[in-house]
Motif scaffolding. Structure first.
Motif, PDB file in Angstrom:
ATOM      1  N   LYS A 146       0.038  -1.156  -3.674  1.00  0.00           N
ATOM      2  CA  LYS A 146      -0.032  -0.367  -4.898  1.00  0.00           C
ATOM      3  C   LYS A 146      -1.520  -0.588  -5.565  1.00  0.00           C
ATOM      4  CE  LYS A 146       2.366   1.127  -8.871  1.00  0.00           C
ATOM      5  NZ  LYS A 146       3.469   1.009  -9.867  1.00  0.00           N
ATOM      6  N   PRO A 147      -2.231   0.177  -5.838  1.00  0.00           N
ATOM      7  CA  PRO A 147      -3.349   0.107  -6.784  1.00  0.00           C
ATOM      8  C   PRO A 147      -3.305  -0.171  -8.009  1.00  0.00           C
ATOM      9  CG  PRO A 147      -3.547   2.478  -5.820  1.00  0.00           C
ATOM     10  CD  PRO A 147      -2.040   1.960  -5.451  1.00  0.00           C
ATOM     11  N   ASN A 148      -3.895  -1.312  -8.588  1.00  0.00           N
ATOM     12  CA  ASN A 148      -3.734  -1.542 -10.076  1.00  0.00           C
ATOM     13  C   ASN A 148      -4.775  -0.924 -10.795  1.00  0.00           C
ATOM     14  OD1 ASN A 148      -5.844  -3.348  -9.619  1.00  0.00           O
ATOM     15  ND2 ASN A 148      -4.586  -5.250  -9.464  1.00  0.00           N
ATOM     16  N   VAL A 149      -4.932  -1.151 -12.204  1.00  0.00           N
ATOM     17  CA  VAL A 149      -5.773  -0.684 -12.979  1.00  0.00           C
ATOM     18  C   VAL A 149      -7.278  -1.136 -12.586  1.00  0.00           C
ATOM     19  CG1 VAL A 149      -6.017  -2.444 -14.679  1.00  0.00           C
ATOM     20  CG2 VAL A 149      -6.477  -0.408 -15.399  1.00  0.00           C
ATOM     21  N   SER A 150      -7.336  -2.448 -12.105  1.00  0.00           N
ATOM     22  CA  SER A 150      -8.765  -2.799 -11.479  1.00  0.00           C
ATOM     23  C   SER A 150      -9.156  -2.122 -10.243  1.00  0.00           C
ATOM     24  CB  SER A 150      -8.668  -4.339 -11.210  1.00  0.00           C
ATOM     25  OG  SER A 150      -8.370  -5.231 -12.253  1.00  0.00           O
ATOM     26  N   THR A 151      -8.284  -1.761  -9.335  1.00  0.00           N
ATOM     27  CA  THR A 151      -8.488  -1.052  -8.256  1.00  0.00           C
ATOM     28  C   THR A 151      -9.110   0.464  -8.769  1.00  0.00           C
ATOM     29  OG1 THR A 151      -6.664  -1.605  -7.358  1.00  0.00           O
ATOM     30  CG2 THR A 151      -7.540   0.230  -6.316  1.00  0.00           C
ATOM     31  N   TYR A 152      -8.410   0.902  -9.863  1.00  0.00           N
ATOM     32  CA  TYR A 152      -9.001   2.233 -10.432  1.00  0.00           C
ATOM     33  C   TYR A 152     -10.323   2.166 -10.974  1.00  0.00           C
ATOM     34  CZ  TYR A 152      -4.562   4.512  -8.925  1.00  0.00           C
ATOM     35  OH  TYR A 152      -3.332   4.837  -8.361  1.00  0.00           O
ATOM     36  N   ASN A 153     -10.294   1.246 -11.715  1.00  0.00           N
ATOM     37  CA  ASN A 153     -11.837   1.024 -12.628  1.00  0.00           C
ATOM     38  C   ASN A 153     -13.035   0.701 -11.420  1.00  0.00           C
ATOM     39  OD1 ASN A 153     -10.642   1.056 -14.830  1.00  0.00           O
ATOM     40  ND2 ASN A 153     -10.442  -1.102 -15.106  1.00  0.00           N
ATOM     41  N   VAL A 154     -12.727   0.004 -10.272  1.00  0.00           N
ATOM     42  CA  VAL A 154     -13.740  -0.194  -9.386  1.00  0.00           C
ATOM     43  C   VAL A 154     -14.079   1.012  -8.870  1.00  0.00           C
ATOM     44  CG1 VAL A 154     -14.012  -1.211  -6.876  1.00  0.00           C
ATOM     45  CG2 VAL A 154     -13.145  -2.589  -8.832  1.00  0.00           C
ATOM     46  N   MET A 155     -13.149   2.123  -8.314  1.00  0.00           N
ATOM     47  CA  MET A 155     -13.474   3.419  -7.831  1.00  0.00           C
ATOM     48  C   MET A 155     -14.041   4.211  -8.733  1.00  0.00           C
ATOM     49  SD  MET A 155     -12.467   2.521  -4.651  1.00  0.00           S
ATOM     50  CE  MET A 155     -12.759   4.236  -4.046  1.00  0.00           C
TER      51      MET A 155
END
Length: 159
Positions: free
Chosen positions: A43-52
């Motif tokens: 499951k992606p977290n907020v950091s995953t989305y921010n990186v992308m």
């Protein structure tokens, strides 16, 4: 390799890997990995989305940035200060004040974090300059209602 061997690293490890791929100009591979991870149940977290989102901004891809922001919101991840400071200036640069307004107003209403005063003022000014005065007034009202920005957040002169 871990995925190929049937092992799925955790979200934090993957965020570092995604960041490294993007830093090295491998955005397509990062997008592919992100989709593989989701299929594997990571499951992606907020950091995953921010990186992308940051990688897509670096590639100047507004449509994909908007798509990943939408995925973030739909997944239940709450945007944070990093999301704001990365996403909102890009949206303003591209003239998408509608989405910039939505991001700011939702973050102010839901109180996820304190937003950068200057960045928020830039959105207010951009809204006014693009004939979205009511939305600018809404942002000022939201900011002042929470006593976040009592000194700097104002409507431009003449509004």
């Amino acid at each position: 390799r871990m995925i190929e061997n049937g092992k799925v690293p955790d979200t934090v490890s993957n965020n570092f890997k995604l960041q490294g791929m993007i830093t090295n100009g491998k955005l397509l591979e990062a997008l592919e990995l992100a989709m593989q991870l989701k299929d594997k149940g990571v499951k992606p977290n907020v950091s995953t989305y921010n990186v992308m989102i940051a990688g897509l901004i670096k590639n100047d891809n507004l449509d994909c940035v908007k798509e990943w922001y939408e995925k973030m919101v739909k997944s239940g991840c709450h945007p944070n200060k990093t999301t704001f400071s990365t996403l909102v200036p890009f949206l303003c640069e591209k003239g998408d004040y509608e989405l910039a307004f939505q991001v700011c107003s939702s973050m102010l209403q839901d109180r996820y974090c304190l937003l950068d005063e200057d960045g928020l003022q830039n959105v207010v000014n951009g809204l006014v300059n693009n004939s979205m005065v009511d939305k600018a007034k809404t942002l000022v009202k939201l900011g002042l209602a929470h006593s976040y920005y009592p000194y700097k957040l104002v409507l431009p002169d003449g509004v």
